[in-house]
Write a protein that holds these residues in place. Structure first.
Motif, PDB file in Angstrom:
ATOM      1  N   GLN A 421       0.785  -1.420   0.015  1.00  0.00           N
ATOM      2  CA  GLN A 421       0.155   0.004  -0.277  1.00  0.00           C
ATOM      3  C   GLN A 421       0.750   1.308  -0.144  1.00  0.00           C
ATOM      4  O   GLN A 421       0.557   2.237  -0.520  1.00  0.00           O
ATOM      5  N   ARG A 422       2.082   1.168   0.609  1.00  0.00           N
ATOM      6  CA  ARG A 422       3.072   2.154   0.864  1.00  0.00           C
ATOM      7  C   ARG A 422       3.723   2.310  -0.692  1.00  0.00           C
ATOM      8  O   ARG A 422       4.959   3.000  -0.738  1.00  0.00           O
TER       9      ARG A 422
ATOM     10  N   THR B 136      -4.780   6.318  -9.980  1.00  0.00           N
ATOM     11  CA  THR B 136      -4.047   5.386  -9.053  1.00  0.00           C
ATOM     12  C   THR B 136      -4.497   3.848  -9.325  1.00  0.00           C
ATOM     13  O   THR B 136      -3.883   3.070  -8.649  1.00  0.00           O
ATOM     14  N   LEU B 343      -5.650   3.463  -0.803  1.00  0.00           N
ATOM     15  CA  LEU B 343      -4.849   2.441  -0.108  1.00  0.00           C
ATOM     16  C   LEU B 343      -4.969   1.108  -0.210  1.00  0.00           C
ATOM     17  O   LEU B 343      -4.094   0.236  -0.537  1.00  0.00           O
ATOM     18  N   PRO B 344      -6.168   0.518   0.191  1.00  0.00           N
ATOM     19  CA  PRO B 344      -6.365  -0.831  -0.082  1.00  0.00           C
ATOM     20  C   PRO B 344      -6.904  -1.172  -1.409  1.00  0.00           C
ATOM     21  O   PRO B 344      -6.898  -2.271  -1.872  1.00  0.00           O
ATOM     22  N   SER B 345      -7.023  -0.380  -2.451  1.00  0.00           N
ATOM     23  CA  SER B 345      -7.404  -0.382  -3.780  1.00  0.00           C
ATOM     24  C   SER B 345      -6.332  -0.863  -4.713  1.00  0.00           C
ATOM     25  O   SER B 345      -5.095  -0.400  -4.201  1.00  0.00           O
ATOM     26  N   LYS B 365       4.777   6.724 -12.142  1.00  0.00           N
ATOM     27  CA  LYS B 365       5.352   7.226 -11.007  1.00  0.00           C
ATOM     28  C   LYS B 365       4.828   8.288 -10.287  1.00  0.00           C
ATOM     29  O   LYS B 365       4.972   8.291  -8.858  1.00  0.00           O
ATOM     30  N   TYR B 371       0.556   7.559  -3.897  1.00  0.00           N
ATOM     31  CA  TYR B 371       0.317   6.632  -2.812  1.00  0.00           C
ATOM     32  C   TYR B 371       1.015   6.771  -1.855  1.00  0.00           C
ATOM     33  O   TYR B 371       0.443   6.445  -0.492  1.00  0.00           O
ATOM     34  N   ALA B 372       2.459   6.779  -1.784  1.00  0.00           N
ATOM     35  CA  ALA B 372       3.430   6.702  -0.994  1.00  0.00           C
ATOM     36  C   ALA B 372       3.240   7.896   0.126  1.00  0.00           C
ATOM     37  O   ALA B 372       3.153   7.716   1.511  1.00  0.00           O
ATOM     38  N   ALA B 375      -0.281   7.455   2.033  1.00  0.00           N
ATOM     39  CA  ALA B 375       0.075   6.374   3.050  1.00  0.00           C
ATOM     40  C   ALA B 375       0.786   7.135   4.299  1.00  0.00           C
ATOM     41  O   ALA B 375       0.347   6.686   5.461  1.00  0.00           O
ATOM     42  N   ASP B 379      -0.717   7.528   8.125  1.00  0.00           N
ATOM     43  CA  ASP B 379      -0.203   6.627   9.217  1.00  0.00           C
ATOM     44  C   ASP B 379       0.170   7.782  10.213  1.00  0.00           C
ATOM     45  O   ASP B 379      -0.096   7.694  11.692  1.00  0.00           O
ATOM     46  N   ARG B 442      10.363   8.810  -5.557  1.00  0.00           N
ATOM     47  CA  ARG B 442       9.875   7.711  -6.373  1.00  0.00           C
ATOM     48  C   ARG B 442       9.921   8.212  -7.856  1.00  0.00           C
ATOM     49  O   ARG B 442       9.481   7.493  -8.809  1.00  0.00           O
ATOM     50  N   ILE B 443      10.010   9.505  -8.216  1.00  0.00           N
ATOM     51  CA  ILE B 443      10.023  10.060  -9.293  1.00  0.00           C
ATOM     52  C   ILE B 443      11.506  10.509  -9.979  1.00  0.00           C
ATOM     53  O   ILE B 443      12.168  11.071  -9.050  1.00  0.00           O
TER      54      ILE B 443
END
Lengths: 584, 461
Positions: A421-422, B136, B343-345, B365, B371-372, B375, B379, B442-443
């Motif tokens: 997920q992350r 996404t 997130l769970p998708s 990317k 996403y990251a 997330a 949290d 991530r990019i």
């Protein structure tokens, strides 16, 4: 012939209940292959109860009626082994899917049989033995250039052997005699082997060579040995399939057997279209040239799904006997176990845990025990490494298939939905995974990578472990409350995670990371950690140490093919920055 | 046709018939009650002594005096060109007052498995106009992507919005829609029908309605009839078909009901052990065939009992389908539509349909980075609840704010708001621009320089 002993090969159907049918008036042994009904659907005897012979049918049984004929072939379910296996795509009972498209179109209809190998195609056989040589079971008579892989033609394992009377090179089909022994035994290239029986070997060896996969978290932290067994459990959506496909593409085994057991059609298609296009990093040839694919998707008959893993491992053992390293992926063994459960419930057997048959554990261990690094009958060394995926329902690892698998396998790559997920890929949890091969592989890493590698790995694992403990504190009091030293630990752990553990399967360079690069990357992180530690004891604040900008370039190393100059520059810049810090 | 009056036992939806001539497995059965009504059923188990028939309608009126006729053939569905625009019952009979379907073909409703070798890989990006899907969790033609929802959540609106807006950019072909309702209420059905009529979608739709008060066992054939129709439209007539199946939870309940009546050994939570195989025989009927024009894309909808994603129904579904779109109660409570929790998708086929030549080179990317970052921000919400915002570092605070912004601007959109993929990606970049550039790990640099608003403004200015 004695009348009483005469076998009754023909009987009639008595009952049909889905994929399980009952026949009467037939003599049969367990696991005999039978032809069921007017359409001669293929089936296998799985239970004998007085006169009732209970059969699992590998094809759809809709429309079949009681009274239709059943014929016992007297043979057990076997695969055809010989030149032509590589590049093939089979269903669970070794019917080539390509041939099935030709015979019955885009959809899988029933009642069509197709041999696993082409019996028309001619292969160029080059003898390796000559007349007068003594041969025994397993010995290599000669070779066939099958793809870029050399197919070794062996004396069948159950042959008595003897002196060669005739042998000659030339073009042969798999059915034509290539060699005659003095006792008159004719040997052809085709071997048939019952799938439920392991092929014999001379000896099993200890697993002390790693199967290099190019995946940093696997090779670096949780390696599997050649001939070893591993399980990838994962809740759905945690990147299990991608991880397995990466293994198939990149592991340094010569032959790959991939079993898509009860999986998605579209994903199988992805494998089927991707593999032929993929280039083998070692030979530059298509990866498919050293691959056998077995595709039995979730909506294909359930009994054929049950058979598919046996079909796959028998083919793997055959290549192992030629002296090759074979890696076998089974995706997913949970679907296989479910096929067992479904058939067991149709048999009205007393269920064990969660409705799975009581023999689930035995079947799983029998299967995994067919892995191993061996000395084949002919004295060559080969291996079959088995990597099985399990799909625990609801991500619950306490369910029977996962539990019974974990009791057998030596490596556990714990996929974690939270990580995926992350977008932390591969989403393998570094705290829950383990490899029991570490000790036996130490020596190899010392010799082949660097004597510093094993301590380096232990250091990295220590940092990650420490981070997990610290994170609990951070959750409560925030990161600023940590002592300076621990704030740096957190930063180093983050670097290990983001730089070393995360790997992009879709990036042309990062998708495969050689062991030497893994070592260099981890070493660079360690280098930073050491410099940071020295700076911190010398009075630098964590903000200063963490604020070093040159280390932010490290992640880019992953995507650079000839990374050494760039890495060297980063290392130099880092040192310079720390030096500057000290000067101030 | 021979009629038997040898009913030995009736239990739930099952009728046990004795002493018949050989009857084929899976055969279609007609049951004639004393008042002349004909009910349909199917053979579940056949032997010399006893034949087990599963009745699709209520067993009310069936007794030991009922006549049983075995038709000698498996269940077939008459299909034809004029099916588009029609409304049929869950058993396949027209209920819109129109004429019977003129059959051009009669097809087995179980449908054979597509040979994996004959399949073509799905790779045509479907633009749904919903950012959380396109950006996404991208849907591609030939995919099966379910919506996991809970009772009381607006999954129907999401499904309708997809049906309304789905298109393949650059292609003028419209999707044909096959809609199968299983055990939904009349009200829900009306809601769907009203929207179909309003937007003119009905003309290119085939609707199967098994409502809450229709026989539960009929639900086990409704999706198969729908998919047989879809396959005919796709692979015989060349349509691109979008199949919406709602609600699969009701289908599974019907399956459990039959299993219980047969006194089978139950699996998890009483659902039959073969539920995986059974669901696979539905969900796997999606895809594209090499050299054939049409395609079948499936959007099954299911309500997770108790919002529990580990419940056997969503769990087994997730193992078969290529991802899932999860509708979330918390977002719904915050008043965000569509309340899709990314997130769970997941869309497993996303990587095949995005990137250069499909959408845009930065898509993957950007999506990963969104996403990251979301997330991480999400949290941190847990942490804030304990230590308060002040205890957070500067970096953490930025991610926390990002999460709120992401929900408010990226997730939230109007019921009729149709965002192009470019708009979605731009929106993504705008949000990412609120984070410091070095946090965008991530990019790669190159893409940042090309698409990051900061650099683009410079380039333009």
């Amino acid at each position: 012939m004695d009348k009483a002993k005469e076998k009754r090969a023909h009987g009639a159907l008595k009952r049909i209940s889905g994929p399980v049918v009952t026949a009467v008036g037939l003599d049969a042994h367990m696991y005999d292959v039978v032809k069921v009904g007017n359409e001669e659907l293929m089936g296998e005897v799985i239970k004998i109860q007085g006169e009732d012979i209970i059969i699992q049918v590998y094809e759809d049984t809709a429309g079949i009626r009681p009274g239709e004929p059943v014929e016992n072939t007297g043979l057990s379910l076997a695969v055809e082994l010989g030149p032509g296996l590589l590049t093939s795509i089979y269903d669970g009972i070794q019917r080539p899917l390509e041939v099935l498209v030709d015979r019955m179109g885009n959809f899988i209809e029933r009642g069509v049989s197709a041999p696993g190998l082409s019996h028309e195609k001619k292969w160029e056989f080059v003898p390796a033995m000559k007349v007068g040589d003594d041969v025994k079971a397993g010995d290599i008579l000669g070779t066939v250039q099958e793809t870029n892989i050399v197919h070794k033609v062996m004396v069948p394992p159950r042959s008595k052997g003897g002196k060669i009377k005739e042998i000659s090179g030339g073009s042969f089909t798999v059915d034509e005699t290539i060699c005659v022994l003095e006792d008159g035994t004719e040997i052809v290239m085709l071997q048939r082997w019952p799938v439920r029986v392991p092929r014999p070997v001379k000896a099993k060896l200890n697993p002390d060579i790693p199967l290099i996969t190019g995946q940093r978290i696997l090779d670096g932290l949780f390696p599997i040995a050649k001939g070893g067994t591993a399980a990838i459990p994962g809740p759905f959506g945690s990147g299990k399939t991608v991880t397995q496909q990466q293994l198939a593409k990149w592991s340094d085994a010569e032959i790959v057997v991939y079993i898509g057991c009860g999986e998605r059609g579209n994903e199988m298609t992805e494998v089927l279209t991707e593999f032929p296009e993929l280039e083998d990093p070692k030979t530059g040839k298509p990866l498919m040239e050293r691959t056998v694919l077995i595709a039995n998707t979730s909506n294909m008959p359930v009994a054929a799904r049950e058979a598919s893993v046996y079909t796959g491992i028998t083919i793997a053992e055959y290549f192992r006997d030629m002296g090759y390293d074979v890696s076998l992926m089974a995706d997913s063994t949970s679907r296989w176990a479910e096929a067992m459960r479904e058939i067991s419930s149709r048999l009205e057997e007393m269920p064990g845990e969660e409705g799975y048959p009581a023999y689930l554990a035995a079947r799983l261990s029998e299967f995994y025990e067919r892995a191993g690094r061996v000395i084949a009958l002919n004295g060559m060394g080969g291996s079959v490494s088995v990597i099985g995926a399990v799909s625990p329902p609801g991500g619950d690892f306490s369910e029977p298939v996962t539990q019974n698998t974990l009791r057998i396998v030596k490596v556990f790559w714990a996929l974690d939905a939270k990580l995926s997920q992350r977008r932390h890929f591969p989403a393998i949890n570094w705290l829950n995974s383990y490899s029991l091969y570490l000790d036996s592989l130490n020596e190899w890493y010392d010799k082949e990578v660097s004597p510093e590698w094993n301590p380096l790995r232990a250091w990295a694992m220590g940092v990650l472990q420490k981070e997990a403990e610290l994170q609990e504190i951070v959750q409560l009091v925030g990161s600023d409350a940590l002592p300076d030293e621990e704030q740096i630990t957190i930063e180093v752990a983050r670097m290990i995670r983001e730089i070393f553990l995360q790997q992009n399967a879709y990036d042309a360079v990062d998708t495969f990371c050689p062991m030497s690069k893994q070592y260099d990357m981890m070493n660079a992180i360690k280098h930073y950690a050491d410099l940071a530690r020295t700076a911190q004891t010398g009075g630098a604040t964590p903000q200063q140490v963490i604020g070093i900008t040159s280390k932010n370039e490290l992640p880019q190393i992953k995507f650079i093919k000839d990374y050494e100059p760039a890495l060297e520059k980063i290392m130099k810049d880092m040192e310079a920055e720390f030096d500057a810090m000290r000067a101030v | 046709m021979k009629e038997y009056r040898t009913v030995a036992q009736i239990a739930g939806p099952l009728v046990f018939v004795e002493k018949t001539e050989p009857v084929g497995y899976s055969e279609l059965v007609n049951i004639v009650t004393a008042d002349g009504t004909v009910k349909r059923g199917q053979v579940l188990d056949t032997s010399d002594e006893i034949v087990v028939v599963q009745v699709f309608e209520t067993t009310a009126g069936i007794g030991r005096d009922s006549g049983i006729r075995f038709t000698g053939e498996t269940i077939k569905m008459p299909v034809g060109k004029d099916m588009l625009g029609r409304i049929l019952s869950g058993g396949g009979k027209p209920i819109d007052g129109g004429p019977d379907i003129v059959p051009e073909k009669r097809l087995e409703i179980t449908g054979a498995a597509i040979n994996p070798y004959a399949r073509a890989p799905p790779e045509d990006f479907i633009q749904t106009g919903i950012s959380t899907i396109d950006g996404t969790n991208t849907l591609v033609r030939g995919q099966k992507l379910p919506i996991f929802s809970g009772s009381g959540l607006p999954h129907n609106d999401v499904a309708l919005q997809i049906a309304r807006q789905a298109k393949v950019p650059g292609s003028t072909e419209e999707f044909a829609v096959v809609f199968a309702a299983m055990g939904i209420t009349r009200e829900e059905a009306n809601y769907f029908m009203a929207d179909f009529e309003k937007t003119g979608a009905l003309e290119r739709s085939v609707v199967f309605l098994n409502l809450a008060d229709d026989p539960a066992v009929e639900r086990t054939i409704t999706p198969r009839l729908a998919l047989t129709t879809a396959e005919y439209l796709a692979f015989d007539l060349g349509y691109h078909v979008l199949v919406i199946l709602t609600d699969m939870t009701n289908y599974c309940e019907a399956l459990r009901q039959i299993g219980a009546a047969r006194e089978e050994v139950p699996g998890r939570r009483g659902y039959p052990g073969y539920m995986y195989t059974d669901l696979a025989s539905i969900y796997e009927r999606a895809g594209i065939i090499k050299g054939v024009k049409g395609s079948v894309t499936q959007i099954p909808i299911l309500t997770m009992p108790g919002d529990d994603i580990t419940h056997p129904i969503p769990d087994l579904t997730g193992y078969i389908t290529e991802g899932q779109i999860v509708v979330n109660r918390e977002l719904h409570r915050k008043g965000i539509y569509p309340p899709i929790n990314v997130l769970p998708s997941l869309s497993r086929l996303m990587n095949l349909g995005i990137g250069e030549g499909h959408t845009r080179e930065d898509h993957k990317k950007v999506s990963d980075q969104l996403y990251a970052a979301y997330a991480e921000g999400n949290d941190l919400r847990g942490l804030v609840a304990i230590v308060g915002k002040d205890a957070l570092s500067e970096r953490d605070r930025m991610f926390l704010e990002f999460a709120d912004l992401f929900e408010d601007r990226f997730v939230r959109q109007g019921l009729y708001e149709d965002r192009s993929i470019e708009e979605t990606l731009e929106l993504g970049w705008d949000l990412l621009a609120t984070l410091p550039e070095e946090q965008l790990v991530r990019i790669d640099r190159e893409l940042i320089h090309k698409y990051h608003p900061k650099y683009r403004k410079k380039a333009q200015g």
